[in-house]
Design a protein around this motif. Structure first.
Motif, PDB file in Angstrom:
ATOM      1  N   ASP A 183       0.698  -1.252   0.075  1.00  0.00           N
ATOM      2  CA  ASP A 183       0.094  -0.078   0.007  1.00  0.00           C
ATOM      3  C   ASP A 183       0.902   1.409  -0.038  1.00  0.00           C
ATOM      4  N   ASP A 184       1.667   1.552  -1.300  1.00  0.00           N
ATOM      5  CA  ASP A 184       2.375   2.734  -1.416  1.00  0.00           C
ATOM      6  C   ASP A 184       1.743   4.080  -0.828  1.00  0.00           C
ATOM      7  N   TYR A 185       0.463   4.196  -1.213  1.00  0.00           N
ATOM      8  CA  TYR A 185      -0.172   5.635  -0.880  1.00  0.00           C
ATOM      9  C   TYR A 185      -0.228   5.716   0.508  1.00  0.00           C
ATOM     10  N   GLY A 186      -0.765   4.691   1.290  1.00  0.00           N
ATOM     11  CA  GLY A 186      -1.119   4.523   2.695  1.00  0.00           C
ATOM     12  C   GLY A 186       0.178   4.833   3.487  1.00  0.00           C
ATOM     13  N   ILE A 187       1.284   3.985   2.918  1.00  0.00           N
ATOM     14  CA  ILE A 187       2.458   4.158   3.760  1.00  0.00           C
ATOM     15  C   ILE A 187       3.164   5.465   3.712  1.00  0.00           C
ATOM     16  N   GLN A 188       3.077   6.026   2.364  1.00  0.00           N
ATOM     17  CA  GLN A 188       3.551   7.578   2.322  1.00  0.00           C
ATOM     18  C   GLN A 188       2.780   8.384   3.019  1.00  0.00           C
ATOM     19  N   SER A 189       1.432   8.105   3.014  1.00  0.00           N
ATOM     20  CA  SER A 189       0.469   9.015   3.969  1.00  0.00           C
ATOM     21  C   SER A 189       1.000   8.760   5.133  1.00  0.00           C
ATOM     22  N   SER A 190       1.254   7.973   5.958  1.00  0.00           N
ATOM     23  CA  SER A 190       1.751   7.659   7.202  1.00  0.00           C
ATOM     24  C   SER A 190       3.094   8.387   7.534  1.00  0.00           C
ATOM     25  N   TRP A 191       3.997   8.043   6.565  1.00  0.00           N
ATOM     26  CA  TRP A 191       5.250   8.769   6.836  1.00  0.00           C
ATOM     27  C   TRP A 191       5.000  10.269   6.713  1.00  0.00           C
ATOM     28  N   ASP A 192       4.222  10.794   5.808  1.00  0.00           N
ATOM     29  CA  ASP A 192       3.910  12.388   5.956  1.00  0.00           C
ATOM     30  C   ASP A 192       3.406  12.659   7.239  1.00  0.00           C
ATOM     31  N   GLU A 193       2.609  11.977   7.951  1.00  0.00           N
ATOM     32  CA  GLU A 193       1.967  12.358   9.235  1.00  0.00           C
ATOM     33  C   GLU A 193       2.953  12.357  10.434  1.00  0.00           C
ATOM     34  N   ILE A 194       3.700  11.215  10.236  1.00  0.00           N
ATOM     35  CA  ILE A 194       5.083  11.088  11.227  1.00  0.00           C
ATOM     36  C   ILE A 194       5.637  12.328  11.125  1.00  0.00           C
ATOM     37  N   VAL A 195       6.163  12.511   9.933  1.00  0.00           N
ATOM     38  CA  VAL A 195       7.098  13.659   9.790  1.00  0.00           C
ATOM     39  C   VAL A 195       6.626  15.015  10.272  1.00  0.00           C
ATOM     40  N   GLN A 196       5.230  15.262   9.747  1.00  0.00           N
ATOM     41  CA  GLN A 196       4.666  16.537  10.247  1.00  0.00           C
ATOM     42  C   GLN A 196       4.591  16.441  11.836  1.00  0.00           C
ATOM     43  N   VAL A 197       4.240  15.497  12.603  1.00  0.00           N
ATOM     44  CA  VAL A 197       4.086  15.616  13.885  1.00  0.00           C
ATOM     45  C   VAL A 197       5.517  15.740  14.447  1.00  0.00           C
ATOM     46  N   LEU A 198       6.241  15.099  14.164  1.00  0.00           N
ATOM     47  CA  LEU A 198       7.797  14.858  14.888  1.00  0.00           C
ATOM     48  C   LEU A 198       8.698  16.224  14.262  1.00  0.00           C
ATOM     49  N   GLY A 199       8.294  16.822  13.230  1.00  0.00           N
ATOM     50  CA  GLY A 199       9.027  18.029  12.866  1.00  0.00           C
ATOM     51  C   GLY A 199       8.466  19.206  13.457  1.00  0.00           C
ATOM     52  N   GLU A 200       7.447  19.157  14.210  1.00  0.00           N
ATOM     53  CA  GLU A 200       6.687  20.168  14.689  1.00  0.00           C
ATOM     54  C   GLU A 200       7.520  20.860  15.862  1.00  0.00           C
ATOM     55  N   ASN A 201       8.077  20.294  16.650  1.00  0.00           N
ATOM     56  CA  ASN A 201       8.785  20.862  17.960  1.00  0.00           C
ATOM     57  C   ASN A 201       9.929  20.045  18.598  1.00  0.00           C
TER      58      ASN A 201
END
Length: 104
Positions: A21-39
């Motif tokens: 599930d390339d799309y689902g995996i990429q979406s999860s990665w994007d969410e992880i990066v967004q949360v961990l990139g905040e602060n």
């Protein structure tokens, strides 16, 4: 919602995805990066309290997080976790992440 709760929800979703599930995996990665990139502080605190399984999943995006945070402290934290959870063999992932940090 705090970092830990956000990450728990994202990682639970990520762990259930089909390997193809390339799309689902990429979406999860994007969410992880967004949360961990905040602060940076919240990210370091979260990582220091991570368990081995969650770190395994997060290692997929170490370089993306490093590129956003641009912190040697992040790399130092990851190296300590690599020693603590040596069975995860994250050294190469951390080396790659470190290469994404711009040297002043």
């Amino acid at each position: 919602m705090d970092t830990e709760n956000k990450m728990r929800a994202i990682l639970n979703k990520r762990k259930k995805l089909n390997l193809n599930d390339d799309y689902g995996i990429q979406s999860s990665w994007d969410e992880i990066v967004q949360v961990l990139g905040e602060n940076e502080g919240n990210t370091l605190k979260y990582l220091e309290n991570c368990n081995a399984e969650d770190l395994y999943w997060l290692s997929e995006v170490f370089e993306d997080i490093a590129e956003i945070i641009q912190s040697k402290e992040l790399i130092n934290c990851l190296r300590k976790l690599d020693e603590k959870f040596s069975e995860l063999e994250m050294t190469n992932d951390i080396d790659i992440a470190e290469s994404f940090i711009e040297n002043p």
